[in-house]
Write an enzyme that holds these catalytic residues in place. Structure first.
Site, mmCIF file in Angstrom:
data_model
loop_
_atom_site.group_PDB
_atom_site.id
_atom_site.type_symbol
_atom_site.label_atom_id
_atom_site.label_comp_id
_atom_site.label_asym_id
_atom_site.label_seq_id
_atom_site.Cartn_x
_atom_site.Cartn_y
_atom_site.Cartn_z
ATOM 1 N N LYS A 148 4.370 0.704 9.368
ATOM 2 C CA LYS A 148 4.485 1.997 8.706
ATOM 3 C C LYS A 148 3.850 3.115 9.524
ATOM 4 O O LYS A 148 4.322 4.244 9.513
ATOM 5 C CB LYS A 148 3.845 1.932 7.308
ATOM 6 C CG LYS A 148 4.758 1.262 6.300
ATOM 7 C CD LYS A 148 4.124 1.214 4.927
ATOM 8 C CE LYS A 148 3.118 0.102 4.832
ATOM 9 N NZ LYS A 148 2.605 -0.094 3.469
ATOM 10 N N GLU B 70 0.874 -1.172 0.000
ATOM 11 C CA GLU B 70 0.000 0.000 0.000
ATOM 12 C C GLU B 70 0.913 1.223 0.000
ATOM 13 O O GLU B 70 1.828 1.308 0.833
ATOM 14 C CB GLU B 70 -0.888 -0.001 1.256
ATOM 15 C CG GLU B 70 -1.842 1.172 1.227
ATOM 16 C CD GLU B 70 -2.760 1.284 2.436
ATOM 17 O OE1 GLU B 70 -2.719 0.405 3.309
ATOM 18 O OE2 GLU B 70 -3.502 2.280 2.483
ATOM 19 N N ARG C 98 5.666 -12.810 9.666
ATOM 20 C CA ARG C 98 6.324 -11.514 9.474
ATOM 21 C C ARG C 98 7.760 -11.555 9.982
ATOM 22 O O ARG C 98 8.097 -12.325 10.879
ATOM 23 C CB ARG C 98 5.609 -10.431 10.287
ATOM 24 C CG ARG C 98 4.292 -10.016 9.791
ATOM 25 C CD ARG C 98 3.686 -8.999 10.748
ATOM 26 N NE ARG C 98 4.023 -7.642 10.369
ATOM 27 C CZ ARG C 98 3.346 -6.961 9.455
ATOM 28 N NH1 ARG C 98 2.322 -7.490 8.825
ATOM 29 N NH2 ARG C 98 3.686 -5.713 9.160
#
Ligand code: ATP
Ligand code: MG
Length: 552
Positions: free
Chosen positions: A267, A32, A257
């Site tokens: 982020k 994104e 992750r």
């Protein structure tokens, strides 16, 4: 991946090809554009591009841009640059926003099938109606609207007749499902916001859980790799593909992750560090972003190797930052020219060396890699050494310079400390030494031995330089998980994460330019900072010191 070691995703792909379920592999990296890429994304990149490559497949770069409020062209550009810099080439470049029309049509299809409805409940009410892990949800009073009414309301949503939050479109699945994700998830929301790609064309936007499977299906992605927090959404992913009647059916596979010690990765948190000026930008060398690591001096090779060694599994891996440092040392060992820099200078005058004389000494550029050739270093009566390499009153086992002691100057001669000069306050400002011409480096002198070897730079030709030394940005090892007891990661930011000092470098480094990397004798590996270096000031970022206790 390059080393071809096995992991469970590779096994699935292999089986799919062998069984004929698939006849090729297509993956995608779907960031994104709401921030810069970090080292966690590098894991996703290496896995997606690496695995597809193993099976002669293809990988697309797709911007998952369905949330206009947080997204920006700046991030799109930075992400492209970082993926390329890491050494990967995408097959096709896509934007989720290019499919908004098709996604809208698929939503209309769901309405027509009685599988979606427009809901008037507020976000809070929807949350209350959803139930919990132990209690089933409650159906919305608007759940049984007619198809006609839903079509009309959805058209009005698109036409801008409602305010943000006034109406949503929900998938009609099962309010009592044990999987909360299937309790009529919201699939479209009203958001009067300008989109970086589609401008003001839209005032409704699809939710990630609806958009992502459609994007994968439209692009023919075979294996849609994501992180394990999406595991519970897999049934919804499959529902969307199925009910929207997509002909191509991608398969979602989750992996754990990557987190690093002593930093944060999400982020949202990184943006907070930037916005609240804890760092000087997304590419601050203290950041775990790809651009920060690049500016600090990390190489794509080191990052790729690190990610590969950290492995692919279902579990979240919090990896010691020292492991990342290990791989950059490994990579730079053969590549980085050796040089000498004095970070905290102390003047030494060699009293028996002829005044006005400068001789050039030969030194290997990299003893580990003789092919890199030789460099020349000037030597004269005045040099700088490191302040910490002299002690007037040393403890036992101090082998550097002190009154009466003799040491070796790297690539040059033995010098002996004869006199200490102090200013009025008693600070040592200069050391007077004598040198022995017999002891010149490279001449095979064996007459006597000394224990200390000091680095130095010749004083009249030395180039002033700035050195940035870094410490971890966050003091807590498990900072990523640390939002507890009313404390957030911001309370754990290390106030001493950057030290800036002024020193000197060898004159043969006058042409060093941004991103050039060197190993400074005893100080470690440094990168020429591309942002702060100008024609009259060279700034070095320390990538990593030489020593490590890390064992692979
Ligand atoms: P963040 O929480 O840091 O914002 P994200 O998952 O929202 O991360 P995206 O831009 O949506 O960020 O991620 C793009 C791809 O990278 C996704 O497939 C995501 O799963 C993967 N990814 C993100 N962070 C990590 C990580 N720490 N380790 C491995 N993969 C990651
Ligand atoms: Mg995200």
């Amino acid at each position: 991946m390059e080393n071809n070691s096995s992991n469970f995703i590779r096994t699935i792909m292999k089986e799919d090809l062998e069984s004929g379920k698939r006849d090729h592999v297509i993956t995608r990296f779907p960031p994104e554009p709401n921030g810069y890429l970090h080292i966690g994304h590098a894991k996703s990149i290496v896995i997606n591009f690496g695995l597809a490559d193993d099976f002669n497949g293809r990988t697309n770069l797709r911007f998952d841009d369905t949330n206009p409020l947080k997204e920006d062209q700046e991030y799109v550009d930075a992400i492209k640059e970082d993926v390329k810099w890491l050494g990967y080439e995408w097959e096709e470049l896509h934007f989720a926003s290019n499919y908004f029309e098709e996604m809208y049509d698929r939503a209309v299809l769901l309405i027509n099938k009685g599988k979606a409805y427009v809901d008037d409940l507020t976000a809070d009410e929807i949350r209350q109606y959803r139930g919990t892990l132990t209690e089933p949800g409650k159906e919305s009073p608007y759940r049984n609207r007619s198809i006609e009414e839903n079509l009309e309301l959805f058209t009005k949503m698109r036409d801008g007749e409602f305010q943000n939050g006034e109406k949503v479109l929900r998938a009609k699945i099962d309010m009592s499902s044990p999987n909360i994700n299937l309790r009529d998830p919201v699939i479209y929301r009203v958001s009067h916001a300008t989109h970086h790609n589609t401008g003001d064309n839209w005032c409704i936007y699809p939710m990630y859980a609806f958009a992502h499977p459609l994007e994968d299906a439209i692009e023919g992605v075979t294996h849609s790799l994501c992180t394990t927090e999406f595991e519970d959404q897999r049934p919804l992913y499959n529902w969307v593909v199925e009910e929207c009647e997509m002909t191509h059916k991608p398969q979602q596979i989750e992996f754990g992750r990557l987190n690093l010690t002593n930093t944060v990765m999400s982020k949202r948190k990184l943006k907070q560090l930037v916005d609240e000026k804890f760092v000087d930008g997304w590419d601050d060398p203290r950041m775990p972003t790809i651009s920060g690591l690049r500016r600090k001096g990390y190489t794509p090779e080191a990052i790729r190797q690190f990610v590969k060694e950290s492995g692919v599994s279902k579990g979240v891996a919090t990896v010691d930052t020292q492991m990342l440092e290990h791989f950059v040392r490994e990579d730079l060992k053969m590549k980085a020219p050796r040089t000498m820099g004095v970070l905290r200078p102390l003047k030494v005058v060699i009293t028996n060396y002829p005044e006005g004389q400068v001789e050039m000494l030969d030194a290997e550029i990299n003893p580990e890699n003789p092919e890199m050739g030789m460099r020349q270093i000037p030597f004269s009566r005045e040099i700088y050494i490191e302040q910490e390499d002299f002690m007037e009153d040393p403890p036992k086992k101090y082998f550097r310079l002190f009154p009466g002691n003799e040491v070796r100057l790297k690539h040059a001669y033995f010098i002996k400390c004869e006199e200490v000069i102090k200013d009025e306050e008693g600070n040592v400002v200069e050391i007077r030494c004598t040198y022995d011409p017999e002891t010149k480096s490279g001449t095979g002198f064996t007459g006597r031995k000394v224990k200390g070897t000091l680095h130095w730079v010749e004083a009249t030709q030395a180039i002033p330089a700035e050195f940035c030394l870094y410490e971890p940005l966050i003091l807590d090892e498990e900072a990523e998980e640390a939002d507890t007891d009313g404390k957030t990661f911001l309370d754990m930011v290390n106030e001493n994460s950057l030290e800036i000092i002024q020193g000197f470098i060898e004159p043969n480094m006058k042409d060093a330019k941004g991103q050039d990397k060197f190993q400074f004798f005893r100080h470690g590996y440094f990168n020429v900072d591309p942002k702060q270096t100008t024609s009259d000031k060279t700034v070095f970022n320390r990538i990593v010191s030489l020593k490590s206790s890390f064992k692979l």
